[in-house]
Design an enzyme around this catalytic site. Structure first.
Site, mmCIF file in Angstrom:
data_model
loop_
_atom_site.group_PDB
_atom_site.id
_atom_site.type_symbol
_atom_site.label_atom_id
_atom_site.label_comp_id
_atom_site.label_asym_id
_atom_site.label_seq_id
_atom_site.Cartn_x
_atom_site.Cartn_y
_atom_site.Cartn_z
ATOM 1 N N CYS A 38 6.212 -2.158 1.857
ATOM 2 C CA CYS A 38 5.973 -0.706 1.915
ATOM 3 C C CYS A 38 5.664 -0.250 3.347
ATOM 4 O O CYS A 38 4.526 -0.398 3.802
ATOM 5 C CB CYS A 38 4.816 -0.382 0.971
ATOM 6 S SG CYS A 38 4.168 1.281 1.104
ATOM 7 N N CYS A 41 2.637 2.025 3.822
ATOM 8 C CA CYS A 41 1.372 1.295 3.652
ATOM 9 C C CYS A 41 0.906 0.738 4.988
ATOM 10 O O CYS A 41 -0.283 0.791 5.319
ATOM 11 C CB CYS A 41 1.541 0.155 2.655
ATOM 12 S SG CYS A 41 1.958 0.690 0.982
#
Length: 115
Positions: A38, A41
């Protein structure tokens, strides 16, 4: 209280330690649900480390790898990453979904944590 450091002042939480480190905490806890794949993230990680330092003992900021810990991810119906859930006295009191600038994270987390 056992804790495993992941990045500087962030603690790592797993399905096995979630109850002890998050739900039983006497301080507000922010759990960052994230995954290796991700990119957003990774973008907010630096801000979370800096905010953990700023909040100091008033709040715990923790990371939970959603791929490795599916029970908590399912239990709290996390459908998008990153998702930050704010817990007080074992209950979810707020959330932030997606990558946000540090100033937004600071304001949201402070508000939800009652700081």
């Amino acid at each position: 209280m056992p804790q495993e450091t992941t990045v500087d002042s962030l603690i790592s939480v797993t399905d096995d330690t979630f109850s002890e480190l998050v739900l039983a905490s006497d301080r507000p806890v922010v759990v960052d649900f994230w995954a290796e794949w991700c990119p957003p993230c990774k973008m907010i990680e630096k801000s979370l480390v800096e905010l953990a330092r700023e909040f100091g003992d008033r709040m715990v900021i923790a990371k939970l790898n959603s791929d490795d810990n599916p029970q908590a991810t399912r239990r709290y119906q996390v459908m998008s990453l990153p998702t930050l859930l704010v817990f007080r006295q074992g209950e979810v009191v707020g959330s932030v979904v997606g990558s946000r600038p540090k100033i937004h994270l600071r304001q949201s987390l402070s508000l939800h944590a009652g700081l």
